[in-house]
Design an enzyme around this catalytic site. Structure first.
Site, PDB file in Angstrom:
ATOM      1  CD1 TRP A   1      -3.019   1.087   0.348  1.00  0.00           C
ATOM      2  CD2 TRP A   1      -1.033   2.340   1.984  1.00  0.00           C
ATOM      3  NE1 TRP A   1      -3.976   2.861   1.210  1.00  0.00           N
ATOM      4  CE2 TRP A   1      -2.207   3.186   2.084  1.00  0.00           C
ATOM      5  CE3 TRP A   1       0.310   3.011   2.625  1.00  0.00           C
ATOM      6  CZ2 TRP A   1      -1.849   4.734   2.258  1.00  0.00           C
ATOM      7  CZ3 TRP A   1      -0.376   3.835   3.073  1.00  0.00           C
ATOM      8  CH2 TRP A   1      -1.234   5.189   3.287  1.00  0.00           C
TER       9      TRP A   1
ATOM     10  CG  ASP B   1     -12.802   9.861  -2.017  1.00  0.00           C
ATOM     11  OD1 ASP B   1     -13.075   9.028  -1.176  1.00  0.00           O
ATOM     12  OD2 ASP B   1     -12.339  10.074  -3.169  1.00  0.00           O
ATOM     13  CG  ASP B   2     -14.863   6.915   2.159  1.00  0.00           C
ATOM     14  OD1 ASP B   2     -17.251   6.648   2.635  1.00  0.00           O
ATOM     15  OD2 ASP B   2     -14.487   5.854   3.391  1.00  0.00           O
TER      16      ASP B   2
ATOM     17  CE  LYS C   1     -11.181   7.526  -4.603  1.00  0.00           C
ATOM     18  NZ  LYS C   1     -10.724   8.577  -4.566  1.00  0.00           N
TER      19      LYS C   1
ATOM     20  CG  ASP D   1     -11.915   2.922  -2.805  1.00  0.00           C
ATOM     21  OD1 ASP D   1     -11.348   2.077  -3.217  1.00  0.00           O
ATOM     22  OD2 ASP D   1     -11.910   4.042  -1.863  1.00  0.00           O
ATOM     23  CG  MET D   2     -12.381  -4.091  -4.158  1.00  0.00           C
ATOM     24  SD  MET D   2     -11.245  -4.328  -3.316  1.00  0.00           S
ATOM     25  CE  MET D   2     -11.714  -6.700  -3.609  1.00  0.00           C
ATOM     26  CG  ASN D   3     -10.955   0.677   0.076  1.00  0.00           C
ATOM     27  OD1 ASN D   3      -9.700   2.002  -0.284  1.00  0.00           O
ATOM     28  ND2 ASN D   3     -11.787   2.255   0.137  1.00  0.00           N
TER      29      ASN D   3
ATOM     30  CG  ASP E   1      -4.605   5.672  -1.189  1.00  0.00           C
ATOM     31  OD1 ASP E   1      -5.399   6.337  -1.841  1.00  0.00           O
ATOM     32  OD2 ASP E   1      -5.391   5.026  -0.314  1.00  0.00           O
TER      33      ASP E   1
HETATM   34  C1  DGJ Z   1      -8.936   4.431  -0.693  1.00  0.00           C
HETATM   35  C2  DGJ Z   1      -8.526   5.070  -1.756  1.00  0.00           C
HETATM   36  O1  DGJ Z   1      -7.843   4.971  -2.772  1.00  0.00           O
HETATM   37  C3  DGJ Z   1      -9.226   6.820  -1.414  1.00  0.00           C
HETATM   38  O2  DGJ Z   1      -8.952   7.601  -2.483  1.00  0.00           O
HETATM   39  C4  DGJ Z   1     -10.124   7.409  -1.021  1.00  0.00           C
HETATM   40  O3  DGJ Z   1     -11.351   7.470  -2.172  1.00  0.00           O
HETATM   41  C5  DGJ Z   1     -10.326   6.388   0.636  1.00  0.00           C
HETATM   42  N1  DGJ Z   1     -10.467   4.939  -0.197  1.00  0.00           N
HETATM   43  C6  DGJ Z   1     -11.527   6.564   1.054  1.00  0.00           C
HETATM   44  O4  DGJ Z   1     -12.582   5.478   1.913  1.00  0.00           O
END
Ligand code: DGJ
Length: 733
Positions: free
Chosen positions: A199, A366-367, A476, A478-480, A548
């Site tokens: 990361w 964003d989030d 956007k 996203d997938m965290n 990030d």
């Molecule tokens: C991870 C993304 O890579 C960030 O840019 C941001 O959108 C966060 N998630 C938000 O939770």
């Protein structure tokens, strides 16, 4: 450029503009063998490269030594448990628990293809192929049929391979491995290049000598991953940016993959690429087919730089949606690093007003705009607006942003569910987890079971309802987190081994469906930064969030690694605050902007808090970017120097296709103790053309010929401090 069967030599010859790939079939046995891949060669009989005629050792001639043959022959698609002990391309388990499988040739077909970009196909694929060779083969004992596909393109020196298994037997089988390709070539003391990271440090170029044994890069994380990318290059020891043989391979897939180089007992080399067989077990009933993802093969005799440019052209012409591939991208501001979860409509509107003032085109929220989310602990899955933050809801906010004359984009993390969410309380069985085992949480969230059509429908409807309700041009996606506790309450137990792959297909299905209903929609994929920077994501989204880690100096090696196969127009780069939030390093605005001008530039900082000096600098840099954005979208990329290698400076060029225009960026990262200037040789220009070079470094522009710029180079004065970036605009006189 053609695919032909040369019947006089019994060879299949696949010619691209400058390369040749040859396979052939052994007479009696019908084994499919690899003969040649490299520079374009004439239509001669090169079957001697199979080495079968020298010592009469084919099994039909020497049955007592069948095993030796099987373990040495350059198989085009390696079976298993039949004498070849190298890495297999296919593995199965039949109804009796046996695991032997091997294929022999049946027939071929050459198909003329055309534009074929179909969002309903679950597997993303390169479009507008010129021709495709299909080799039909079968395992006559098991009644299994195999199709090997080889496609070529009009102008690019690339081949796309994939495989397909059809169960034509009367019983079901388990398919436990089906790679997209293997390639058996002679070794030439090659090096291997992979993209490694974690990361915030994605895709750092690693180059190492290939020693005997197996060298594996892979993911079993459910996404293509930060740690390894589905890209591998095999290059000659002396290969650099401009010279030497370079073979590049890239898998069009976003889930678990393997990419492996093996040096065999005889010093030969077998390369394999495809879906990772780990966590993969597919039940194939009678008449069912399983298709592998596509693997892209590029050979260039012009070094790593030559290989990169082929990938870039290929992806811009045949992978990224044609309505976006070369069109101007929105200059956006994203509020994440400006506000994190702490915002309301007023704050967002104040950012938007400032954004308009400095020349940006779009605001991306964003989030944190949905459910009751004000930290990462709740609400994923509850895709309705949080009106205590955004008074009047999204429709009102979007209208206000549009009144400011900015477009609007919105963040989603559709594949997830928070344990604390309405979705989880209504459908606890929708998360991937094992009922009596403590789920392995990450960022306090769980992954939804995308093998379940009801879940996919819920996700699609949630996003589509919002897109139908207001003017949203961009999302956007996203997938965290990674996939753990692999289990589905939807799949029967005999199909549990299909979850990881069905999950990836689910992602493709939803993104494809969205693009079908909203064809104008610009998707930017993202996964905890850049954990899903892969060609399959490019099929759906013209650009991908790269990392990030938004800090300019850290970004140098991340962006360099990413550009080894992905076009600059797909690499999303934002100007962030200084000191940077991730690494705390301080860098000047110019440097941050010029490093972000490597790819698709955006902003991700609280511009309402900037000093007027910084606002003016930023405005000027954005104008400057607008003047080169066409080059970035359409031009050729040349890596000139690498901070990763030299520890002092980094530089790159983008040259227009007609070579009449270029931009050269130089970043002095570390001040040198001897105060010496840098002498840098440029690349990619027309040697006979006279160019004017403009830069803030020169009081007057210089005019020099391309051959002088490329052979003698230019002198870059010593900056006397760290983190300085210069930009040079080069135009034919
Ligand atoms: C991870 C993304 O890579 C960030 O840019 C941001 O959108 C966060 N998630 C938000 O939770």
């Amino acid at each position: 450029m053609s695919i032909r069967y040369l019947s006089e030599y019994k060879l299949f010859k696949i010619d691209t503009v400058n390369t040749t790939y040859i396979l052939s079939i052994t007479d009696t046995e019908g084994f499919i063998g690899h003969v040649y891949y490299g520079k374009l060669i004439s239509d001669d009989d090169v079957n001697y490269l199979l080495r079968t005629s020298y010592n009469k050792w084919l099994p039909s001639q020497l049955p007592s030594e069948r095993n030796n043959f099987m373990d040495m022959f350059p198989f085009e698609f390696a079976g298993s448990n039949t004498g070849d002990f190298r890495e297999s391309s296919i593995e199965i388990e039949d109804i009796n628990g046996n695991r032997s499988v091997n294929f022999t040739y049946d027939r071929y077909e050459i198909i003329k293809e055309g534009f074929n970009r179909n969002h309903e196909d679950l597997m993303p694929s390169l479009y507008n192929k010129s021709e495709t060779l299909v080799i039909f083969a079968s395992d006559k004992v098991l009644g299994l049929n195999l199709k090997l596909y080889y496609s070529i393109f009009d102008k690019e020196d690339a081949i796309v391979r994939r495989s397909e298994l059809i169960n034509n037997s009367s019983t079901s089988i388990y398919l436990t491995k089906l790679l997209s390709m293997n390639l058996d070539i002679d070794n030439d003391d090659y090096d291997m290049i992979t993209l490694h990271g974690n990361w915030g440090r994605e895709r750092k170029i690693e180059r190492y000598k290939i020693n005997p044994g197996k060298h594996l890069v892979s993911s079993i994380r459910g996404r293509s991953s930060h740690q390894e990318n589905p890209f591998t290059a095999i290059v000659q020891k002396n290969a650099d940016q401009t010279k030497g043989d370079a073979y590049g391979f890239n898998l069009v897939y976003s889930g678990n993959f393997m990419s492996q180089v093996e040096v065999t007992q005889f010093g030969d080399l077998r390369f394999c690429m495809g879906i990772n067989p780990k966590n993969f077990k597919f039940l194939l009933e009678t008449n069912e087919t399983f298709s592998s993802p596509e693997a892209v093969l590029v050979y260039s005799p012009n070094g790593i730089g030559g290989m990169s440019r082929v990938f870039h052209n290929l992806y811009r012409n045949h992978l990224i949606a044609p309505n976006f591939a070369y069109s101007k991208r929105p200059l956006l501001i994203n509020n994440w690093e400006a506000t994190y979860f702490d915002f309301d409509d007023e704050k967002i509107i104040s950012i938007a007003k400032k954004a308009k003032e400095i020349g940006l085109d779009m605001l991306v929220l964003d989030d944190g705009w949905f459910g009751t989310r004000s930290d990462p602990n709740t609400s994923l899955g509850d895709w309705f607006v949080n009106e205590s933050k955004l008074k009047g809801g999204l429709t009102s906010l979007v209208a206000k942003i549009n009144e400011i004359d900015l477009d609007f984009g919105l963040w989603f993390e559709p594949e997830m569910v928070s344990p604390v969410s309405m979705l989880n309380s209504m459908h606890p069985d929708w998360a991937i987890k094992i009922s009596d085992r403590e789920p392995c949480l990450a960022r306090n969230q769980m992954v939804l079971d995308l093998s379940n059509p009801e879940v996919r429908e819920y996700i699609f409807d949630s996003i589509a309802t919002i897109l139908r309700s207001c003017n949203i041009k961009y999302i956007k996606w996203d997938m965290n987190r990674q996939l753990t506790d692999l289990s589905s309450s939807f799949l029967p137990k005999e199909r549990m081994g299909e979850l990881s792959h069905r999950y990836v297909l689910g992602v493709y299905e939803i993104q494809g469906k969205l693009l079908k209903e909203f064809p104008y929609l610009f998707i930017e994929n993202c996964s905890s930064g850049g954990a899903r920077f892969d060609p399959a994501m490019l099929y759906f989204s013209p650009q991908i969030w790269t990392s990030d880690d938004t800090e300019a100096i850290e970004r140098l090696s991340i962006q360099e690694g990413t550009a080894i196969c992905y076009p600059l127009s797909s690499i999303s780069c934002h100007i962030a605050a200084s000191p940077n939030h991730v690494v705390r390093r301080e860098t000047p605005m110019n440097t941050r902007a010029r490093v972000a001008s490597f790819g698709v530039l955006g902003c991700e900082l609280d511009i309402t808090q900037l000093s007027s000096d910084d606002i003016n600098l930023l405005k000027a840099e954005l104008e400057d970017y607008n003047s080169i954005s066409d080059l970035i979208l359409k031009g050729d990329y040349y890596r000139i120097s690498s901070f990763n290698e030299n520890n002092t400076h980094d530089s790159w060029m983008i040259v227009s296709k007609d070579k009449r225009e270029a931009v050269f960026t130089f970043v002095q990262v570390v001040a040198r103790h001897n105060n010496r200037e840098f002498r840098i040789r440029l690349n990619g220009l027309d040697p006979n053309c006279l160019y004017r070079i403009e830069s803030e470094l020169f009081s007057e522009s210089m005019t020099l010929h391309g051959n002088v710029l490329m052979n003698a180079g230019i002198i870059i004065p010593y900056a006397g401090k760290d983190y300085v970036a210069y930009q040079f605009k080069i135009k034919a006189v």
